[in-house]
Design an enzyme around this catalytic site. Structure first.
Site, PDB file in Angstrom:
ATOM      1  N   TRP A   1     107.148  87.362  53.400  1.00 30.72           N
ATOM      2  CA  TRP A   1     107.925  88.467  53.931  1.00 30.72           C
ATOM      3  C   TRP A   1     107.933  88.426  55.470  1.00 30.72           C
ATOM      4  CZ3 TRP A   1     111.362  89.986  50.760  1.00 30.72           C
ATOM      5  CH2 TRP A   1     111.109  90.119  49.397  1.00 30.72           C
ATOM      6  N   SER A   2     107.568  89.502  56.144  1.00 30.37           N
ATOM      7  CA  SER A   2     107.792  89.556  57.593  1.00 30.37           C
ATOM      8  C   SER A   2     106.799  88.766  58.426  1.00 30.37           C
ATOM      9  CB  SER A   2     107.824  91.012  58.066  1.00 30.37           C
ATOM     10  OG  SER A   2     108.991  91.643  57.596  1.00 30.37           O
ATOM     11  N   VAL A   3     105.793  88.160  57.820  1.00 28.72           N
ATOM     12  CA  VAL A   3     104.998  87.181  58.574  1.00 28.72           C
ATOM     13  C   VAL A   3     105.918  86.048  59.039  1.00 28.72           C
ATOM     14  CG1 VAL A   3     103.113  85.499  58.404  1.00 28.72           C
ATOM     15  CG2 VAL A   3     102.827  87.783  57.444  1.00 28.72           C
TER      16      VAL A   3
END
Length: 437
Positions: free
Chosen positions: A151-153
Site C-alpha cells: 500500500w502506501s509504503v
C-alpha cells in the site's frame, strides 16, 4: 484498547467502511490465515473464494488477498536482477526478550510486544539491529516467499527515487508540475511545484477518507482498477484520465499539509516523463536489482498498464528489510552506494512541523512529512514509511534498528495502529539501546 489474556483483545467498535456503519474488530486468533482455508480446494467452496471484487471485503479476505494480489490484478515484474542473494546476518539471544517486552498502551494498560503484534493483525515482522536480524515472525499460514502488498509504503520508495533524481539534477523540485506534465495545466496541480507534491502541500479538491463511501478515494480506486468498475459508471477508468479531472482546492499551494495518494500518482507520472521508464523499471534499475533481493517484486497496474505509484508495490518481508537497511545505512548496501547519502539526509531533515500539526493527525505528535516519508523528530531521529492496514517501515538510526511490518488489519487508517506503534517502538528502542554492535 483493553487486553484480555496474552493473545486475545477485547473487541473495539470502529468504523470500517462508511459513516454510520460500525463493526467490531475480530479477535486476531479467530482470523488466522492457516485456519481460514481461503482459496483452498479445486475449486474452492463458494464461501472461500476470493475474486477481484472481494479483494478488500468482507474481512478476513485481505488475510489471503494481500499476499496474492497478482492473482487478482494485472501486474508488472520488478526483477531482483542476476546478482546473488545478500544473506541477512542473524544474531540470536533477543527473540524472547523482544516477545516479552512490555510497554504501556494508549489506554494505560500494560501490553507485551507479542500482544502488540496480534492487535495489529501482523502477517510478518522482522527486526534488525546493526545489520543483523534479531527477530523474525510470521502469522501461521502466511507464505514467506510470496510478495505482500505495501500500500502506501510504495510512496516512500517513489519519494526516495524522486529525491535521488533531484540530487542528480535530473528533476527540479522548484519547477512547476505542469512544466513536466502539461496535461495537468487545467487541473488542481496548476501552479504547484514538484516539491509541494513531494511534501503533499499542494492543495487539491480531493478527499481521502477510507471509511467514507462518498470520498474521492473511491473514484481514485476505480480509476486505478482496485475494484471492478460498474458498467454504467460515468467516471474515469484509468489514472491518466482521472488525474486531470481533479480540481484546485481552496488554499494556496504550500500552505497546508493534506495527505493525498493522488499526489504520488502525479509524482509517479512526473518520474516516468523525466526518465522515460515505467515506475517498475525505474525501481528495478535504481534499487531492486542492487539489493541482493531474494525474490522479484511486482507493481499492480490500472487498465492501461500504469502502475499504482501511490499504493501498488508488492515485496517479501525480508526484501523489504533489505531496502529499509539500505536507507538506514545512508544509501549504502550490498557493497555499493545505491542512493546518495544526501538523499537520506534530505528526507531525515523533515519539513514544517506546524503545518503537519494543523492537519489534525494527533496520533503522530511532533511529526512532519518530507518527500513521501514520515519524520518523527524524536531524539533517535526515527523515520517511517506507512501503508494502510498496518504496513510499516520504522528506521531508528539512534539505536541502529530497522523494523518492517506487513499486516492485514481490518481498519485501513494508521490512526488505528499508531497509538500502539509509537510506544511499542519507544520500548523496543530502549531495550536495544545498550546492545553493542
Amino acid at each position: 484498547m483493553k487486553i484480555s489474556g496474552l493473545r486475545g483483545l477485547a473487541l473495539t467498535t470502529v468504523l470500517l467502511s462508511a459513516p454510520g456503519i460500525a463493526t467490531e474488530l475480530p479477535d486476531p486468533e479467530s482470523v488466522r490465515t492457516d485456519q481460514l482455508q481461503l482459496m483452498q480446494g479445486f475449486p474452492p467452496p463458494a464461501d472461500k473464494q476470493i475474486t477481484q471484487a472481494g479483494f478488500m471485503r468482507p474481512y478476513p479476505n485481505p488475510r489471503w488477498s494481500f499476499h496474492h494480489a497478482r492473482e487478482l490484478f494485472p501486474s508488472r515484474r520488478v526483477a531482483r536482477g542476476n546478482e546473488g542473494v545478500y544473506a541477512l546476518p542473524r544474531a540470536d539471544g533477543l527473540e524472547q526478550q523482544i516477545a516479552d517486552l512490555t510497554f504501556t498502551g494508549p489506554d494505560g494498560e500494560p501490553m507485551s510486544f507479542t500482544q502488540y503484534l496480534d492487535s495489529t493483525y501482523v502477517d510478518g515482522v522482522l527486526i534488525m539491529q546493526h545489520g543483523k536480524v534479531i527477530f523474525e515472525q510470521y502469522q501461521a499460514g502466511v507464505p514467506e516467499d510470496e510478495p505482500h502488498i505495501l500500500w502506501s509504503v510504495t510512496k516512500s520508495v517513489v519519494g526516495l527515487l524522486a529525491t535521488q533524481l533531484i540530487e542528480e539534477g535530473e528533476l527540479n523540485p522548484d519547477a512547476l508540475v505542469t512544466d513536466y506534465l502539461p496535461e495537468l495545466e487545467g487541473s488542481g496541480w496548476h501552479g504547484a511545484t514538484v516539491q509541494q507534491v513531494l511534501n503533499m502541500t499542494a492543495d487539491i479538491d480531493y478527499s481521502e477518507v477510507y471509511a467514507d463511501r462518498n470520498s474521492d478515494v473511491v473514484k481514485y480506486s476505480l480509476a486505478a482498477g482496485m475494484s471492478p468498475v460498474p458498467p454504467d459508471y460515468p467516471g474515469a477508468r484509468d489514472l491518466y484520465s482521472y488525474l486531470p479531472t481533479i480540481t484546485a482546492g481552496e488554499d494556496p499551494h504550500g500552505k497546508s499539509f493534506r495527505y493525498r495518494t493522488t499526489h504520488t500518482e502525479v509524482l509517479g507520472w512526473v518520474l516516468r516523463r523525466v526518465t522515460g521508464l515505467s515506475t517498475a523499471a525505474l525501481i528495478e534499475q535504481r534499487i531492486w536489482s542492487k539489493l541482493g533481493a531474494e525474490q522479484d517484486a511486482y507493481m499492480l497496474l490500472d487498465s492501461k498498464g500504469t502502475e499504482w505509484a501511490g499504493a501498488g508495490f508488492n515485496v517479501t518481508l525480508r526484501d523489504l528489510a533489505r531496502f529499509a537497511e539500505m536507507v538506514r545505512l545512508n544509501g549504502s548496501f550490498n557493497g555499493q552506494q545505491i542512493v546518495s547519502p544526501g538523499v537520506v539526509d534530505t528526507i531525515r531533515a523533515g519539513a514544517d512541523r506546524e503545518i503537519f500539526k494543523a492537519a489534525g493527525r494527533d496520533y503522530q505528535p511532533g511529526y512532519s512529512y518530507r518527500n513521501q516519508w514520515w519524520i518523527s523528530h524524536n531524539d533517535d531521529g526515527a523515520i517511517e514509511a506507512l501503508g494502510v492496514h498496518g504496513q510499516m517501515i520504522h528506521i531508528n538510526p539512534g539505536v541502529g534498528m530497522v523494523m518492517v511490518r506487513l499486516s492485514s488489519h481490518p481498519v485501513a487508517s494508521s490512526a488505528q495502529t499508531m497509538p500502539l506503534t509509537i510506544p511499542a517502538m519507544e520500548a523496543l528502542a530502549d531495550l536495544l539501546r545498550d546492545n553493542a554492535p
